[in-house]
Design a protein around this motif. Structure first.
Motif, PDB file in Angstrom:
ATOM      1  N   MET A   1      55.433   2.129  -1.726  1.00 32.54           N
ATOM      2  CA  MET A   1      54.725   2.004  -0.446  1.00 32.54           C
ATOM      3  C   MET A   1      55.616   1.333   0.597  1.00 32.54           C
ATOM      4  O   MET A   1      56.358   0.403   0.279  1.00 32.54           O
ATOM      5  CB  MET A   1      53.444   1.198  -0.628  1.00 32.54           C
ATOM      6  N   ALA A   2      55.520   1.810   1.817  1.00 31.43           N
ATOM      7  CA  ALA A   2      56.304   1.234   2.901  1.00 31.43           C
ATOM      8  C   ALA A   2      55.386   0.434   3.826  1.00 31.43           C
ATOM      9  O   ALA A   2      54.269   0.864   4.129  1.00 31.43           O
ATOM     10  CB  ALA A   2      57.002   2.331   3.690  1.00 31.43           C
ATOM     11  N   LYS A   3      55.861  -0.728   4.241  1.00 33.54           N
ATOM     12  CA  LYS A   3      55.109  -1.556   5.182  1.00 33.54           C
ATOM     13  C   LYS A   3      55.585  -1.243   6.605  1.00 33.54           C
ATOM     14  O   LYS A   3      56.770  -1.340   6.907  1.00 33.54           O
ATOM     15  CB  LYS A   3      55.300  -3.029   4.861  1.00 33.54           C
ATOM     16  N   VAL A   4      54.637  -0.868   7.438  1.00 29.92           N
ATOM     17  CA  VAL A   4      54.935  -0.461   8.811  1.00 29.92           C
ATOM     18  C   VAL A   4      54.043  -1.254   9.752  1.00 29.92           C
ATOM     19  O   VAL A   4      52.853  -1.453   9.466  1.00 29.92           O
ATOM     20  CB  VAL A   4      54.694   1.053   9.005  1.00 29.92           C
ATOM     21  N   THR A   5      54.605  -1.702  10.839  1.00 32.94           N
ATOM     22  CA  THR A   5      53.816  -2.428  11.843  1.00 32.94           C
ATOM     23  C   THR A   5      53.579  -1.509  13.035  1.00 32.94           C
ATOM     24  O   THR A   5      54.526  -1.004  13.655  1.00 32.94           O
ATOM     25  CB  THR A   5      54.548  -3.694  12.295  1.00 32.94           C
ATOM     26  N   VAL A   6      52.304  -1.278  13.340  1.00 33.75           N
ATOM     27  CA  VAL A   6      51.908  -0.400  14.448  1.00 33.75           C
ATOM     28  C   VAL A   6      51.153  -1.235  15.475  1.00 33.75           C
ATOM     29  O   VAL A   6      50.054  -1.726  15.193  1.00 33.75           O
ATOM     30  CB  VAL A   6      51.024   0.758  13.948  1.00 33.75           C
ATOM     31  N   ASP A   7      51.760  -1.421  16.623  1.00 33.22           N
ATOM     32  CA  ASP A   7      51.144  -2.238  17.685  1.00 33.22           C
ATOM     33  C   ASP A   7      50.679  -3.590  17.156  1.00 33.22           C
ATOM     34  O   ASP A   7      49.583  -4.064  17.461  1.00 33.22           O
ATOM     35  CB  ASP A   7      49.964  -1.488  18.322  1.00 33.22           C
ATOM     36  N   GLY A   8      51.523  -4.195  16.300  1.00 36.39           N
ATOM     37  CA  GLY A   8      51.210  -5.510  15.759  1.00 36.39           C
ATOM     38  C   GLY A   8      50.330  -5.510  14.531  1.00 36.39           C
ATOM     39  O   GLY A   8      50.058  -6.564  13.959  1.00 36.39           O
ATOM     40  N   ILE A   9      49.882  -4.327  14.095  1.00 36.88           N
ATOM     41  CA  ILE A   9      49.025  -4.206  12.906  1.00 36.88           C
ATOM     42  C   ILE A   9      49.879  -3.715  11.744  1.00 36.88           C
ATOM     43  O   ILE A   9      50.496  -2.649  11.828  1.00 36.88           O
ATOM     44  CB  ILE A   9      47.863  -3.233  13.157  1.00 36.88           C
ATOM     45  N   GLU A  10      49.913  -4.488  10.666  1.00 34.56           N
ATOM     46  CA  GLU A  10      50.727  -4.101   9.515  1.00 34.56           C
ATOM     47  C   GLU A  10      49.904  -3.261   8.551  1.00 34.56           C
ATOM     48  O   GLU A  10      48.793  -3.631   8.174  1.00 34.56           O
ATOM     49  CB  GLU A  10      51.260  -5.344   8.798  1.00 34.56           C
ATOM     50  N   VAL A  11      50.451  -2.101   8.165  1.00 34.73           N
ATOM     51  CA  VAL A  11      49.782  -1.209   7.223  1.00 34.73           C
ATOM     52  C   VAL A  11      50.777  -0.791   6.154  1.00 34.73           C
ATOM     53  O   VAL A  11      51.995  -0.840   6.361  1.00 34.73           O
ATOM     54  CB  VAL A  11      49.219   0.047   7.929  1.00 34.73           C
ATOM     55  N   GLU A  12      50.239  -0.402   5.000  1.00 32.53           N
ATOM     56  CA  GLU A  12      51.062   0.150   3.925  1.00 32.53           C
ATOM     57  C   GLU A  12      50.750   1.628   3.780  1.00 32.53           C
ATOM     58  O   GLU A  12      49.583   2.022   3.676  1.00 32.53           O
ATOM     59  CB  GLU A  12      50.787  -0.572   2.611  1.00 32.53           C
ATOM     60  N   VAL A  13      51.773   2.447   3.778  1.00 31.63           N
ATOM     61  CA  VAL A  13      51.613   3.898   3.634  1.00 31.63           C
ATOM     62  C   VAL A  13      52.596   4.388   2.581  1.00 31.63           C
ATOM     63  O   VAL A  13      53.616   3.736   2.310  1.00 31.63           O
ATOM     64  CB  VAL A  13      51.856   4.636   4.970  1.00 31.63           C
ATOM     65  N   PRO A  14      52.325   5.512   1.951  1.00 31.44           N
ATOM     66  CA  PRO A  14      53.236   6.035   0.927  1.00 31.44           C
ATOM     67  C   PRO A  14      54.606   6.360   1.508  1.00 31.44           C
ATOM     68  O   PRO A  14      54.736   6.753   2.678  1.00 31.44           O
ATOM     69  CB  PRO A  14      52.531   7.307   0.431  1.00 31.44           C
ATOM     70  N   ASN A  15      55.622   6.174   0.706  1.00 26.52           N
ATOM     71  CA  ASN A  15      56.965   6.591   1.122  1.00 26.52           C
ATOM     72  C   ASN A  15      56.972   8.091   1.407  1.00 26.52           C
ATOM     73  O   ASN A  15      56.408   8.883   0.654  1.00 26.52           O
ATOM     74  CB  ASN A  15      57.981   6.266   0.027  1.00 26.52           C
TER      75      ASN A  15
END
Length: 675
Positions: A1-15
């Motif tokens: 899983m990759a951790k991505v920050t979108v507009d200050g919101i951190e989410v985990e999504v599949p690689n």
């Protein structure tokens, strides 16, 4: 899983996920035209631009993969200006058709131009124009509106499996079309209307009929095939104007078949809207009391063993249960729901269900289709098989008429039952093999033997395991499985009843056989909604309600009970079918204990657990591999497919002018495919 920050919101999504998917996981709306979650990524509209930290320019989020630690910004001045620029380019050649466009009020381009575009245009030159294409009687084209998102091209090639659309020329001269002008041949072509984000592809039967805000929207179920696609019925006043699909990932995803979508005009033609009674050899209009009296007089003169009932392919579960209990009140157990003479063993649900389930197709790793043209019997289910095939490592075998085009490669093993075991080695090598037996394959004198042979093959190749059930019977219409679940098979078989084994025959939406097969001295009560061939043979006609005109329960081919709701009222004096039977029972002193539909549904849940879990299906393995009784030897006769003309397979579509036009354009489909 990759951790991505979108507009200050951190989410985990599949690689491997896209930035657009990460943004959606964070709850951010990203505009798009070309991107569709069920199609391959094209990345050509550029409307989904976002800003990524350290990227030199805005990126197309649909085609840009995530990376761990990535920071994404969806609403910055750079992003807003980029989207406005893209929208300005899209509108350069787009005509100002909004007031007269069929897509008005439901147009993605309209909505996104308002939300993300400029309030003025700098373009003053003449707009280009593109000739409209004639792609058949169902889809209306206004190609000047096309923004070349290529959703239609990708849907036709990837989901429908009929790659008939594509682009010609380049740059400003590019056009989407069929190369050589022709009608689209897919049974899923209506879905092009739903996925087109502009007004380039719209419904021809619905053209200039209504605006979406004028319609009353009602959830229902498509019963014109056995998939049970979830649909929305749009009506205005007393008339259905449009039918479109609803999303149900386990059943139809977001697709539906053309016959269910476009045959709604048949709901207002050839309708039975009053009772009729035969007097002096002619059918004459009657009142309800007169019709009931004629039936009561005839049934009272017959012993119980001389009374029979047949439930047809479009009968809902509530009406079927009430008719069964009326027959029991008369002391008769002569019941049959196999009005197409299919030799279905009613001894165990395993023998008549699509046990793998529709969603379970995606887990299978080999498939044998026996005596079924899945493409025309269940187009949405066939699209699910194609989806599994496109994922790779999915050999398909086919036993049936040579040259059937299933939209995916299939090894043709032979035309009759003798070829069923020719694919055995491939099935044995699979971990989760699947067999689909067509209902039409059982409409033969050796039907019981074919059913037993198919089950035996499933057992021998390892398709019947405690954790996997690979035997599947594919039905044709929405009312066929519910009657089997209710045990509407007992006493004298259909052939015997038709040949004079009964003196009175109650037909509930039963149109699956030639009425000439009914013995001349049999008293026939026909309860249905269309004046098809069977109604002309009736001695009493009781006008019922079509599926859009009643609250009813239907069971799809996998054994999933689903409920449709009334969108409009039946015409004239027609009534809901269970109410007709209930009223008759009271008039003859055999009142059934049902005053409302809730009481019937409570009884349904008692009779079969299927009706206690509406909207769900219990997916299980095979606990007992004991097969149905063979009942004779398998013949060498080739299989005959049950639907020769897809667009006119039921009483509603046979009454539809749109479907008549399609039948004239397409006719019996030529065979093209299997290896």
């Amino acid at each position: 899983m990759a951790k991505v920050t979108v507009d200050g919101i951190e989410v985990e999504v599949p690689n491997g996920a896209s930035v657009l998917q990460a943004c959606e996981a964070a709850g951010k709306e990203i505009p798009r035209f070309c991107y569709h979650e069920r199609l391959s990524v094209a990345g050509n509209c550029r409307m989904c631009l976002v800003e990524v930290e350290r990227a030199p320019k805005p990126v197309a989020s649909c085609a840009y993969p995530v990376a761990d630690g990535m920071k994404v910004f969806t609403d910055t001045p750079v992003v807003r200006n980029a989207r406005r620029g893209v929208m300005e380019f899209l509108l350069i050649n787009h005509p100002l058709d909004c007031p007269i466009c069929d897509q008005g009020g439901e147009c993605d381009l309209q909505d996104q131009a308002y939300a993300y575009g400029h309030d003025t245009s700098r373009y003053g030159e003449p707009k280009r124009a593109v000739k409209d294409k004639d792609i058949g009687p169902l889809i209306k084209t206004v190609m000047t509106r096309c923004i070349q998102c290529t959703r239609c091209v990708r849907f036709a090639a990837e989901v429908a499996g009929t790659p008939e659309l594509g682009g010609t020329n380049r740059g400003e001269n590019m056009e989407i079309g069929t190369y050589v002008e022709k009608a689209l041949t897919s049974e899923l072509s209506g879905n092009l209307i739903d996925i087109c984000p502009v007004g380039a592809l719209t419904s021809r039967p619905y053209a200039f009929v209504s605006r979406p805000w004028e319609l009353t929207k009602t959830d229902s179920i498509d019963v014109l095939d056995a998939v049970g696609a979830n649909i929305r019925v749009d009506a205005r006043g007393p008339e259905v104007l449009r039918i479109i699909p609803r999303i149900n990932e386990a059943v139809n995803e977001e697709w539906m078949a053309d016959r269910g979508r476009f045959s709604f005009d048949g709901l207002k033609r050839r309708r039975l809207d009053r009772p009729w009674v035969r007097k002096d050899g002619k059918l004459v209009a009657a009142t309800w009391p007169e019709a009931f009296a004629a039936i009561a007089t005839r049934l009272a003169a017959l012993p119980p063993e001389r009374i029979g009932a047949i439930a047809g392919a479009l009968a809902d579960a509530e009406s079927t249960l009430v008719l069964k209990e009326l027959m029991a009140a008369y002391g008769s157990n002569n019941l049959d729901c196999r009005d197409d003479f299919a030799a279905i063993d009613a001894g165990r649900p395993d023998f008549w269900r699509f046990n793998t389930t529709i969603a379970g197709i995606e887990e299978a790793d080999a498939l044998l289709i026996i005596g079924s043209d899945v493409r025309r019997e269940a187009p949405v289910l066939n699209a699910r098989i194609r989806k599994r095939w496109t994922a790779g490592k999915f050999p398909v075998g086919f036993v049936g008429p040579r040259g059937v085009d299933l939209t995916y490669p299939a090894r043709h093993m032979g035309e009759g039952p003798a070829a069923m075991r020719a694919f055995s080695e491939t099935l044995k090598a699979a971990q989760k093999p699947m067999i689909i037996l067509g209902r039409g394959a059982l409409r033969r004198p050796d039907g019981p033997a074919v059913l037993a042979a198919a089950w035996s093959l499933a057992a021998d190749v390892g398709a019947l395991k405690p954790d996997w059930h690979g035997f599947n019977l594919l039905h044709l219409f929405g009312g066929q499985v519910g009657a089997l679940e209710l045990g509407f098979v007992s006493g004298k078989p259909l052939a015997e009843m038709l040949a004079g084994g009964v003196g009175a025959l109650w037909l509930l939406n039963a149109d699956g056989f030639d009425p000439a097969r009914i013995a001349a001295d049999t008293f026939v009560i026909y309860q249905g909604h269309h004046g098809d061939a069977m109604a002309s043979r009736a001695d009493v006609i009781l006008p019922g309600a079509a599926y859009t005109e009643k609250d009813a329960t239907w069971v799809n081919t996998e054994g999933r009970a689903q409920r449709g709701h009334r969108a409009i009222f039946p015409p004239g004096e027609a009534k809901e079918d269970w109410r007709i039977i209930r009223a008759f029972s009271e008039g003859v002193g055999k009142a059934l204990p049902y005053d409302d539909i809730g009481a019937i549904r409570a009884r349904l849940a008692e009779v079969s657990p299927v009706f206690a879990r509406v909207g769900e299906v219990a997916r299980t393995g095979c606990a007992d591999i004991t097969g149905p009784a063979a009942g004779g030897e398998v013949s060498d006769a080739p299989f005959v497919l049950p639907i020769p003309v897809y667009h006119q397979a039921d009483v509603i579509s046979r009454a539809s002018e749109v479907m008549a036009t399609c039948a004239a354009v397409y006719g019996p489909q030529p065979a093209l495919a299997a290896e």
